[in-house]
Motif scaffolding. Structure first.
Motif, mmCIF file in Angstrom:
data_model
loop_
_atom_site.group_PDB
_atom_site.id
_atom_site.type_symbol
_atom_site.label_atom_id
_atom_site.label_comp_id
_atom_site.label_asym_id
_atom_site.label_seq_id
_atom_site.Cartn_x
_atom_site.Cartn_y
_atom_site.Cartn_z
ATOM 1 N N ARG A 157 4.299 -41.345 0.802
ATOM 2 C CA ARG A 157 5.142 -40.907 1.794
ATOM 3 C C ARG A 157 6.400 -41.645 1.331
ATOM 4 O O ARG A 157 7.733 -41.100 1.731
ATOM 5 N N ALA A 161 -14.220 -36.268 2.685
ATOM 6 C CA ALA A 161 -13.038 -36.695 2.217
ATOM 7 C C ALA A 161 -12.716 -37.913 2.383
ATOM 8 O O ALA A 161 -13.456 -38.889 3.228
ATOM 9 N N ASP A 214 -10.369 -41.240 3.337
ATOM 10 C CA ASP A 214 -9.090 -41.568 4.274
ATOM 11 C C ASP A 214 -8.137 -42.858 3.790
ATOM 12 O O ASP A 214 -9.099 -43.872 4.131
ATOM 13 N N PRO A 272 -3.884 -38.622 -1.746
ATOM 14 C CA PRO A 272 -3.891 -38.387 -0.326
ATOM 15 C C PRO A 272 -3.642 -37.044 0.169
ATOM 16 O O PRO A 272 -4.326 -36.404 0.870
ATOM 17 N N MET A 331 -10.088 -33.117 4.523
ATOM 18 C CA MET A 331 -10.454 -33.412 5.917
ATOM 19 C C MET A 331 -10.183 -32.192 6.938
ATOM 20 O O MET A 331 -10.712 -32.070 7.802
ATOM 21 N N LYS A 332 -8.924 -31.874 6.560
ATOM 22 C CA LYS A 332 -8.407 -30.713 7.603
ATOM 23 C C LYS A 332 -9.329 -29.538 7.814
ATOM 24 O O LYS A 332 -9.589 -29.004 8.675
ATOM 25 N N ARG A 375 -1.550 -43.076 1.260
ATOM 26 C CA ARG A 375 -0.686 -42.302 1.990
ATOM 27 C C ARG A 375 0.819 -42.603 1.955
ATOM 28 O O ARG A 375 1.611 -42.044 2.221
ATOM 29 N N GLN A 383 -6.846 -35.269 -0.548
ATOM 30 C CA GLN A 383 -8.003 -35.384 0.205
ATOM 31 C C GLN A 383 -7.633 -35.265 1.730
ATOM 32 O O GLN A 383 -8.580 -34.913 2.587
ATOM 33 N N ASP A 384 -6.548 -35.153 2.229
ATOM 34 C CA ASP A 384 -6.054 -34.958 3.538
ATOM 35 C C ASP A 384 -6.272 -33.396 3.781
ATOM 36 O O ASP A 384 -6.815 -33.100 5.074
ATOM 37 N N GLN A 385 -6.175 -32.657 2.786
ATOM 38 C CA GLN A 385 -6.441 -31.225 2.948
ATOM 39 C C GLN A 385 -7.960 -30.814 3.096
ATOM 40 O O GLN A 385 -8.173 -30.114 4.185
#
Length: 681
Positions: free
Chosen positions: A65, A54, A56, A41, A48-49, A61, A44-46
């Motif tokens: 965390r 990407a 989700d 994540p 998306m930004k 995630r 892939q989250d980067q």
């Protein structure tokens, strides 16, 4: 952050044995098939930004965390069979006796496994999912034919895909295995084939539901007995098959996927149209269908992680359960999957079957509430065979002498000094029918695009990674990288002063930490012959000598006694002339006498697991293997250079030293004279 019980817990974990079974945590090892480092994540989250395509995945995630991400964890090989073989036997690929290269469905050796180690610690054990290293037949094997069936290698219970190719089919009943003699994908429940009952049973749901059921039943039958579950998914490997519908509402004991166990409806999602459901968050994307399918497979896995964690919470064992999530190798490019689209290989070069970082640096997250720091990231390099030593420490038992790993508990608990491990890989893509070159992706280094893979090798020494591909001879140079500063391996250091200094060290190290492969199957022959097999193992150079050497005596042979009761002695053996040698060892006939010898860092003599004290073992790599050809297996001696070689002896259950013999090729077998040994003065 680390939890108020961390420090006394660490003391317990480092003590052998535990005083009570209740102190030992449960362990769940979740292994994905071909999930790339870039699927994490954080990566892939980067994307998306940045507005790039990407995936989700809330479940992944959350796992990251709540746990620790190991950003430099490596598989043992860039292909599933050797990776799984090394993972479960705790040795790197230079010491695997049977499973190297593309040796699918050959039987792992009769040696300690993660299962036997945890059984010895008092754990209930199960393997649910893909095996592929059990032997018998390459396709359509059976429990009766497979000499390394999971229940013969340390697991009390087994459910899943026995042979490798069956594990390519996510609907085992509706998508039969076309190259199998039975034309079906075998799903085994213990010793019973249940494929006929797997109507519309999607692999992720089938395996997750069975795992949840086993956890619930095992805990309720004996809440005080810890359990070890290896859950080995076949997703997201090709075929790119997707579920019949959405993940069921809720999670845990009463929600999510549920094991029904009824003929023709084993799980509660066995309904609707097979291979039809795309997750809504991807359905309207203007992506290629193959990428929507791949993203859906990862999403399904992500949901299953949440489901398992909630199950643990419902049983009130969440805080006493370690979850290790990882993958067997880098991302695949099969069945229409294009790993460039999501950049599943992350910021690296390479995919499955490559020696570059993207080929076998794998996504790895460890979750243990209150003990492993939540949301933490660690970049200490580690490899698959470290899990055996880690699980042994968790279970409070001695790691097998042959284990090549080190315990990762200092890293995971953020306490103490993490010892450096042995990071090594060898693999050949020569037998691959269509994957003999690295893909020509534009984001790969130009010299790697469409380059022949051939024989590949990797070794870590300190902060440097040495790698070479398409090896023609042992003289071939290593490319050398600092993968902390240069994770994409763009700046080869081999022509720098430091790189030139490292080159002979790496050449010598790789010969000193591996054995020549010597397993021959009666029907399938011999695998894994290397261009450097005939090179003599180099003796210690002057600058490597420990200083003054003194003759071996009863007093000087006293070793170091460890906390677990075993002894370690470091001797030095003087090899009188360069040649090929076979070694032999015999312990005293005392109950529980065990011994193991490494020459430099290579396995030489093993009298540990399933050993009868007082009997003789040899340095043959064919010992403790099954389904082999006795006329052609275990006949290769060890090529050694004249001079001094470290001779490291580990013993348990007796004082003194075993008896040692050697035989130079063409000569007679003789006891090794005591004057051939010295110790550091």
């Amino acid at each position: 952050m680390r939890g108020k019980h961390l420090f006394p817990l660490l003391a317990l974990l480092l003590a052998v044995p535990f005083s009570a079974a209740a102190q030992r945590p449960n362990v769940i090892l979740i292994l994905m098939d071909d999930m790339g480092w870039g699927d994490l994540p954080a990566y892939q989250d980067q994307r998306m930004k940045e507005g790039l395509p990407a995936m989700d995945n809330p479940g992944l995630r959350t796992l990251a965390r709540e746990g620790m991400t190991l950003t430099r964890h490596y598989s043992s090989a860039p292909l599933c069979a050797p990776a799984r073989g090394s993972l479960f036997t705790g040795v790197h690929q230079g010491h695997a006796k049977v499973i190297r290269d593309r040796s699918f469905d050959l039987p792992i050796e009769d040696a300690p496994t993660l299962g036997t180690v945890m059984q010895s610690a008092g754990y209930k054990t199960a393997l649910i999912g893909k095996w592929g290293i059990g032997g018998g037949r390459e396709h359509a094997g059976t429990p009766q034919e497979s000499t390394a069936y999971p229940t013969r290698r340390g697991f009390d219970y087994y459910f899943g895909y026995l042979d490798h190719v069956s594990g390519h089919h996510h609907y085992p009943k509706e998508d039969p295995n076309p190259i199998s003699p039975t034309k079906k994908s075998g799903i085994w429940d213990g010793d019973k084939c249940v494929t006929a009952d797997c109507d519309k049973a999607y692999s992720v749901d089938l395996l997750t539901a069975r795992a949840k059921k086993w956890i619930v039943d095992t805990h309720r039958q004996n809440p005080r007995q810890p359990f070890f579950l290896a859950l080995t998914h076949i997703a997201p490997h090709s075929q790119l098959q997707i579920p019949t519908g959405p993940y069921p509402e809720g999670r845990g004991v009463k929600g999510g996927v549920q094991w029904l166990g009824k003929p023709h409806k084993l799980v509660n999602t066995a309904e609707g149209k097979i291979n039809s459901y795309i997750y809504p968050r991807y359905a309207d994307k203007k992506w290629p269908m193959a990428q929507k399918r791949y993203a859906t497979m990862i999403a399904r896995l992500s949901d299953s992680f949440e489901d398992l964690i909630q199950t643990l919470k419902d049983l009130n064992i969440d805080k006493n359960t370690v979850i290790i999530m990882t993958s067997d190798n880098g991302p695949h490019d099969e069945g229409g999957q294009n790993p460039q689209f999501f950049r599943n290989y992350g910021p690296f070069d390479g995919i499955k079957q490559d020696a570059w970082e993207g080929g076998f640096r794998v996504p790895t997250i460890v979750r243990w509430p209150g003990h492993v720091p939540a949301g933490s990231v660690n970049d200490h390099p580690s490899q698959f065979h470290d899990w055996m030593a880690t699980l042994a420490a968790i279970g409070g038992v001695r790691a097998p002498f042959r284990s090549d790993g080190v315990s990762l508990l200092p890293t995971l608990l953020n306490k103490g000094t993490q010892p450096d491990g042995r990071l090594y890989m060898e693999y050949s893509a020569k037998m691959s029918q269509s994957k003999k070159t690295t893909p020509g992706y534009k984001d790969f280094l130009p010299s790697r695009r469409n380059a022949v893979r051939g024989d590949e090798q990797m070794v870590y020494i300190g902060k440097y990674k040495g790698v070479r591909t398409n090896i023609q001879s042992h003289a071939d140079l290593f490319e050398i990288y600092d993968t902390v500063k240069d994770p994409a391996e763009r700046h080869d250091l081999k022509d720098t002063p430091e790189g030139k200094k490292m080159q002979p060290i790496m050449h010598g190290k790789t010969l000193r930490m591996r054995r020549i492969y010597d397993y021959t199957h009666p029907e399938r022959g011999t695998f894994a012959q290397r261009p450097y097999d005939e090179e003599p193992v180099p003796a210690l150079r002057k600058e490597e000598m420990p200083g003054k050497l003194v003759p071996l005596t009863a007093q000087s042979a006293q070793g170091i006694r460890r906390k677990d009761g075993s002894m370690k002695r470091v001797l030095y053996l003087n090899v009188p002339e360069t040649g090929k040698y076979t070694f032999f060892m015999k312990t005293p006939a005392e109950k529980n006498a065990r011994a193991f010898v490494r020459l430099h860092d290579m396995h030489l003599l093993d009298a540990d697991y399933h050993y009868k004290p007082g009997t003789e073992v040899s340095s043959s790599m064919g010992e403790r293997t099954t389904e082999n050809d006795p006329a052609r297996t275990g006949l290769k001696p060890v090529p050694l250079e004249k001079g001094w070689h470290p001779f490291i002896i580990e013993t348990e259950g007796f004082s003194g030293l075993p008896l040692f013999f050697w035989q130079k090729e063409g000569g007679e077998k003789r006891e090794i004279p005591s004057q051939s040994f010295c110790v550091a003065g």
